[in-house]
Design a protein around this motif. Structure first.
Motif, PDB file in Angstrom:
ATOM      1  N   GLY A 192       0.802  -1.224   0.000  1.00  0.00           N
ATOM      2  CA  GLY A 192       0.000   0.000   0.000  1.00  0.00           C
ATOM      3  C   GLY A 192       0.833   1.271   0.000  1.00  0.00           C
ATOM      4  O   GLY A 192       0.307   2.374  -0.005  1.00  0.00           O
ATOM      5  N   GLN A 193       2.182   1.126   0.006  1.00  0.00           N
ATOM      6  CA  GLN A 193       3.067   2.293   0.082  1.00  0.00           C
ATOM      7  C   GLN A 193       3.593   2.685  -1.289  1.00  0.00           C
ATOM      8  O   GLN A 193       3.752   1.833  -2.159  1.00  0.00           O
ATOM      9  N   ALA A 194       3.907   3.970  -1.420  1.00  0.00           N
ATOM     10  CA  ALA A 194       4.436   4.497  -2.687  1.00  0.00           C
ATOM     11  C   ALA A 194       5.956   4.390  -2.711  1.00  0.00           C
ATOM     12  O   ALA A 194       6.622   4.632  -1.704  1.00  0.00           O
ATOM     13  N   TYR A 195       6.486   4.022  -3.870  1.00  0.00           N
ATOM     14  CA  TYR A 195       7.926   3.929  -4.060  1.00  0.00           C
ATOM     15  C   TYR A 195       8.336   4.761  -5.267  1.00  0.00           C
ATOM     16  O   TYR A 195       7.565   4.920  -6.206  1.00  0.00           O
ATOM     17  N   ASP A 231      -9.178  15.722  -7.298  1.00  0.00           N
ATOM     18  CA  ASP A 231      -8.336  16.178  -6.196  1.00  0.00           C
ATOM     19  C   ASP A 231      -9.264  16.643  -5.096  1.00  0.00           C
ATOM     20  O   ASP A 231     -10.233  17.343  -5.379  1.00  0.00           O
ATOM     21  N   GLY A 232      -8.945  16.296  -3.858  1.00  0.00           N
ATOM     22  CA  GLY A 232      -9.771  16.808  -2.783  1.00  0.00           C
ATOM     23  C   GLY A 232      -9.785  15.915  -1.566  1.00  0.00           C
ATOM     24  O   GLY A 232      -8.843  15.156  -1.313  1.00  0.00           O
ATOM     25  N   VAL A 233     -10.885  16.033  -0.818  1.00  0.00           N
ATOM     26  CA  VAL A 233     -11.010  15.320   0.450  1.00  0.00           C
ATOM     27  C   VAL A 233     -12.086  14.237   0.308  1.00  0.00           C
ATOM     28  O   VAL A 233     -13.155  14.490  -0.251  1.00  0.00           O
ATOM     29  N   PHE A 234     -11.771  13.070   0.798  1.00  0.00           N
ATOM     30  CA  PHE A 234     -12.677  11.927   0.707  1.00  0.00           C
ATOM     31  C   PHE A 234     -13.000  11.432   2.112  1.00  0.00           C
ATOM     32  O   PHE A 234     -12.109  11.291   2.950  1.00  0.00           O
ATOM     33  N   ASP A 235     -14.288  11.163   2.363  1.00  0.00           N
ATOM     34  CA  ASP A 235     -14.662  10.564   3.640  1.00  0.00           C
ATOM     35  C   ASP A 235     -14.128   9.149   3.726  1.00  0.00           C
ATOM     36  O   ASP A 235     -13.769   8.662   4.795  1.00  0.00           O
ATOM     37  N   TYR A 236     -14.079   8.491   2.572  1.00  0.00           N
ATOM     38  CA  TYR A 236     -13.678   7.081   2.569  1.00  0.00           C
ATOM     39  C   TYR A 236     -13.123   6.713   1.199  1.00  0.00           C
ATOM     40  O   TYR A 236     -13.677   7.128   0.166  1.00  0.00           O
ATOM     41  N   VAL A 237     -12.027   5.961   1.211  1.00  0.00           N
ATOM     42  CA  VAL A 237     -11.460   5.427  -0.029  1.00  0.00           C
ATOM     43  C   VAL A 237     -11.006   3.992   0.250  1.00  0.00           C
ATOM     44  O   VAL A 237     -10.403   3.713   1.285  1.00  0.00           O
ATOM     45  N   ARG A 238     -11.331   3.089  -0.663  1.00  0.00           N
ATOM     46  CA  ARG A 238     -10.859   1.695  -0.551  1.00  0.00           C
ATOM     47  C   ARG A 238     -10.088   1.373  -1.823  1.00  0.00           C
ATOM     48  O   ARG A 238     -10.580   1.625  -2.929  1.00  0.00           O
ATOM     49  N   THR A 239      -8.870   0.877  -1.647  1.00  0.00           N
ATOM     50  CA  THR A 239      -8.024   0.560  -2.802  1.00  0.00           C
ATOM     51  C   THR A 239      -7.489  -0.866  -2.671  1.00  0.00           C
ATOM     52  O   THR A 239      -7.565  -1.476  -1.603  1.00  0.00           O
ATOM     53  N   TYR A 296      -6.865  -1.802   1.015  1.00  0.00           N
ATOM     54  CA  TYR A 296      -6.562  -0.774   2.016  1.00  0.00           C
ATOM     55  C   TYR A 296      -7.723   0.195   2.115  1.00  0.00           C
ATOM     56  O   TYR A 296      -8.335   0.530   1.098  1.00  0.00           O
ATOM     57  N   GLU A 297      -7.991   0.621   3.351  1.00  0.00           N
ATOM     58  CA  GLU A 297      -9.070   1.587   3.563  1.00  0.00           C
ATOM     59  C   GLU A 297      -8.487   2.880   4.128  1.00  0.00           C
ATOM     60  O   GLU A 297      -7.569   2.850   4.945  1.00  0.00           O
ATOM     61  N   PHE A 298      -9.037   3.980   3.645  1.00  0.00           N
ATOM     62  CA  PHE A 298      -8.601   5.300   4.123  1.00  0.00           C
ATOM     63  C   PHE A 298      -9.856   6.048   4.568  1.00  0.00           C
ATOM     64  O   PHE A 298     -10.868   6.002   3.884  1.00  0.00           O
ATOM     65  N   GLU A 299      -9.763   6.726   5.710  1.00  0.00           N
ATOM     66  CA  GLU A 299     -10.885   7.545   6.151  1.00  0.00           C
ATOM     67  C   GLU A 299     -10.431   8.984   6.288  1.00  0.00           C
ATOM     68  O   GLU A 299      -9.298   9.227   6.709  1.00  0.00           O
ATOM     69  N   ASP A 300     -11.321   9.894   5.899  1.00  0.00           N
ATOM     70  CA  ASP A 300     -11.030  11.317   6.013  1.00  0.00           C
ATOM     71  C   ASP A 300      -9.653  11.616   5.415  1.00  0.00           C
ATOM     72  O   ASP A 300      -8.749  12.077   6.105  1.00  0.00           O
ATOM     73  N   HIS A 358       0.652   6.724  -0.034  1.00  0.00           N
ATOM     74  CA  HIS A 358      -0.188   5.533  -0.013  1.00  0.00           C
ATOM     75  C   HIS A 358      -1.236   5.615  -1.100  1.00  0.00           C
ATOM     76  O   HIS A 358      -1.655   6.703  -1.481  1.00  0.00           O
ATOM     77  N   GLY A 359      -1.706   4.433  -1.513  1.00  0.00           N
ATOM     78  CA  GLY A 359      -2.791   4.417  -2.483  1.00  0.00           C
ATOM     79  C   GLY A 359      -2.834   3.116  -3.252  1.00  0.00           C
ATOM     80  O   GLY A 359      -2.253   2.115  -2.826  1.00  0.00           O
ATOM     81  N   GLY A 360      -3.557   3.125  -4.374  1.00  0.00           N
ATOM     82  CA  GLY A 360      -3.679   1.918  -5.187  1.00  0.00           C
ATOM     83  C   GLY A 360      -4.811   2.044  -6.181  1.00  0.00           C
ATOM     84  O   GLY A 360      -5.315   3.147  -6.442  1.00  0.00           O
ATOM     85  N   HIS A 361      -5.212   0.892  -6.715  1.00  0.00           N
ATOM     86  CA  HIS A 361      -6.318   0.814  -7.677  1.00  0.00           C
ATOM     87  C   HIS A 361      -7.616   1.065  -6.917  1.00  0.00           C
ATOM     88  O   HIS A 361      -7.887   0.411  -5.903  1.00  0.00           O
TER      89      HIS A 361
END
Ligand code: ZN
Length: 269
Positions: A96-99, A152-160, A182-186, A219-222
């Motif tokens: 889940g990490q960027a390289y 671009d912006g703010v997301f309450d929730y992202v799943r990748t 991976y889950e991201f909140e706020d 961090h991030g992904g598909h």
């Protein structure tokens, strides 16, 4: 800047037309002289080769960046998800990490374009994922065109998800069943991706396909699911496709006649 040395007759015409159009003279000139070719989407290899487990091709990141500054893809041996934003390539591995990515790094599949958006919308209403897709549907004028989409912006929730490094020839659909999510909140971040018409399903992933990276580019992904809260959406229509056909022995001897639609649907959504 030096004043333009134009013949007086041309100078008067330019001044008159610029005034009538409410533009600066230089702005009008740039517009008239614009010889930029229509945007095209560069796809480094047909996606059905990836679906069949061809995870190594010879396209370098150097090649990719010559074709565009915006897009997505993966890396040789399916070693993570690629995001290209403002000419920088990020590799989001299965942790889940960027390289950082070197120009000699290779990819079996990438889609890029020179991103020059023609429309931007700010959306302040929180949306769920279905709402976001419905919004895209309203913004794109025709489903038969290719579009580049940047958020671009703010997301309450992202799943990748990020694909784990693989040996070749394991079908993508099998690999996708084991991919970590991976889950991201706020979270603040950006997404790069495309709308691809359904009839191009052997070339690129059909439908909306986006990759996410957070604002720190760590961090991030598909993208599997997003609930935006406050975002800017930039869109570009792309009227041309430039498809690479790899010259590797694997590619030249592969059987790519199978309909990979169902595999892609399961692997990408
Ligand atoms: Zn993807």
């Amino acid at each position: 800047m030096e004043p333009l040395d134009l013949p007086p007759e041309l100078r008067r015409k330019l001044t008159r037309q610029a005034r009538a159009a409410g533009q600066s003279e230089i702005g009008l000139l740039e517009q008239l002289l614009d010889t930029t070719p229509a945007a095209s989407l560069y796809v480094s290899a047909p996606v059905n080769a990836l679906v069949e487990g061809l995870y190594r091709e010879d396209t370098t990141i150097r090649d990719i960046l010559q074709r565009g500054d915006f897009g997505l893809g993966t890396f040789n041996d399916l070693d993570g998800e690629m995001v290209v934003l403002d000419g920088t390539v990020y590799q989001l591995r299965s942790d889940g990490q960027a390289y950082a990515v070197t120009p000699d790094t290779r990819t079996p599949f990438a889609c890029v374009t020179r991103f020059r958006p023609w429309s931007e919308e700010v959306i302040d209403t929180p949306l769920d994922h279905a709402g976001l897709l419905a919004l895209f549907d309203r913004l794109i004028p025709s489903h038969n065109m290719l579009y580049a989409i940047r958020l671009d912006g703010v997301f309450d929730y992202v799943r990748t998800r990020s694909v784990p490094r693989q040996d070749a020839y394991r079908p993508l659909v099998e690999v996708a069943r084991e991919q970590p999510e991976y889950e991201f909140e706020d979270v603040e971040g950006s997404m790069a991706g495309f709308w691809t018409p359904d009839f191009m399903q052997s070339v690129a992933v059909p439908g909306y396909h986006l990759h996410f990276v957070d604002a720190a580019r760590q961090h991030g992904g598909h993208l599997l699911e997003a609930r935006p809260r406050h975002i800017r959406i930039a869109l570009q229509h792309i009227p041309r496709l430039d498809l690479g056909l790899p010259m590797t022995l694997d590619y030249l001897t592969a059987d790519l006649s199978r309909d990979t639609r169902d595999d892609l649907d399961e692997a990408e959504h």
